[in-house]
Write an enzyme that holds these catalytic residues in place. Structure first.
Site, PDB file in Angstrom:
ATOM      1  N   GLU A  43       3.331 -12.338  37.376  1.00 30.29           N
ATOM      2  CA  GLU A  43       4.148 -12.745  37.801  1.00 30.29           C
ATOM      3  C   GLU A  43       5.612 -12.839  36.752  1.00 30.29           C
ATOM      4  O   GLU A  43       7.301 -12.913  36.882  1.00 30.29           O
ATOM      5  CB  GLU A  43       4.405 -14.796  37.986  1.00 30.29           C
ATOM      6  N   GLU A  72      -4.922 -15.076  43.003  1.00 27.45           N
ATOM      7  CA  GLU A  72      -5.195 -16.945  43.364  1.00 27.45           C
ATOM      8  C   GLU A  72      -5.656 -17.049  44.580  1.00 27.45           C
ATOM      9  O   GLU A  72      -6.912 -17.768  44.268  1.00 27.45           O
ATOM     10  CB  GLU A  72      -3.525 -17.349  42.960  1.00 27.45           C
TER      11      GLU A  72
END
Length: 258
Positions: free
Chosen positions: A129, A109
């Site tokens: 995740e 990210e």
């Protein structure tokens, strides 16, 4: 700073994530250090490009889950979001991610929040995740879908699949892949090409791309661009006058960045 290293040379700020023993995983203190480092870059008139990279064999493995557990599970991010960058929508200067190895979760990210991604052939990317019961809340699901398309993004997100740099290049979120030994050379080349242009023109161009994509149509983007702050700063700048003057005088322009 304890967790990152900063070097400044020739108008380029280089931020190195410096926790190689933990694959540069991000701790709460590191969020604050990155926020401060990016704030300094944004505010310094003598810095024109920022490069973010990692020490050791990883770019960034995302959040340091051990640190999160040790803090009781509480997470708080600085003003500009995760890593001080994922919600940094007000910096028109270019930021380059030099991905030297693993870029996973929040590390991916962080890279996606940069304007360009240059990758070593040893780099890999992913949003794992869900494998630990989490969700990529640092903009990864949104940026990836916008950059490579819905189906390709969902293919990575729903499987938590890690992709090599060459596949990132094919998908479109990586700009260039080079051998690991040549990554620094590639970064220097890209910086030099950016620095050859007017800083004011570069900033206006970056802002017009991002803000224009948020307009409802191409026509709306064209009609709105004159109101964008970096556009207005460029129009009133010395650089905007220096470029045509240097061309007419058949000389190399001397950019002031103002």
């Amino acid at each position: 700073m304890d967790n990152i290293r900063i070097e400044i040379s020739g108008g380029v700020r280089r931020i190195t994530l410096n926790r190689p023993q933990s694959l540069n995983a991000i701790t709460p203190d590191m969020h604050d250090e990155l926020e401060a480092a990016f704030n300094q870059f944004a505010a310094n008139a003598d810095e024109f490009v920022c490069v973010v990279t990692g020490e050791g064999r990883a770019f960034c493995a995302g959040t340091d889950l051990k640190a999160v557990v040790a803090s009781g599970g509480h997470r708080s991010y600085p003003d500009h979001g995760y890593a001080g960058i994922v919600e940094r929508f007000d910096c028109p200067k270019p930021i380059i991610a030099a991905v030297n190895g693993l870029a996973l979760g929040g590390g991916f990210e962080l890279a996606l929040a940069c304007d360009l991604i240059l990758a070593s052939d040893e780099a890999s990317f992913g949003l794992p995740e869900p494998l630990v019961g989490a969700v990529a809340l640092g903009g990864g699901v949104h940026r990836l879908a916008r950059e490579i398309g819905q189906k390709q993004a969902l293919g990575m997100i729903l499987t938590s699949r890690r992709v090599p740099a060459t596949e990132g290049l094919r998908l479109g979120f990586v700009n260039e892949v080079v051998p690991a030994s040549e990554l620094d050379t590639a970064v220097t080349r890209w910086c030099a090409e950016i620095l050859a242009a007017s800083p004011m023109s570069i900033r206006a161009s970056k802002e017009m791309v991002y803000r224009g994509l948020n307009e409802p149509s191409l026509a709306a983007a064209l009609s709105s661009q004159e109101a964008y702050p970096a556009y207005q700063a460029w129009r009133a700048s010395d650089d905007a006058r220096e470029g045509p003057r240097a061309f007419a005088e058949k000389r190399k322009p001397v950019w002031q960045g103002k």
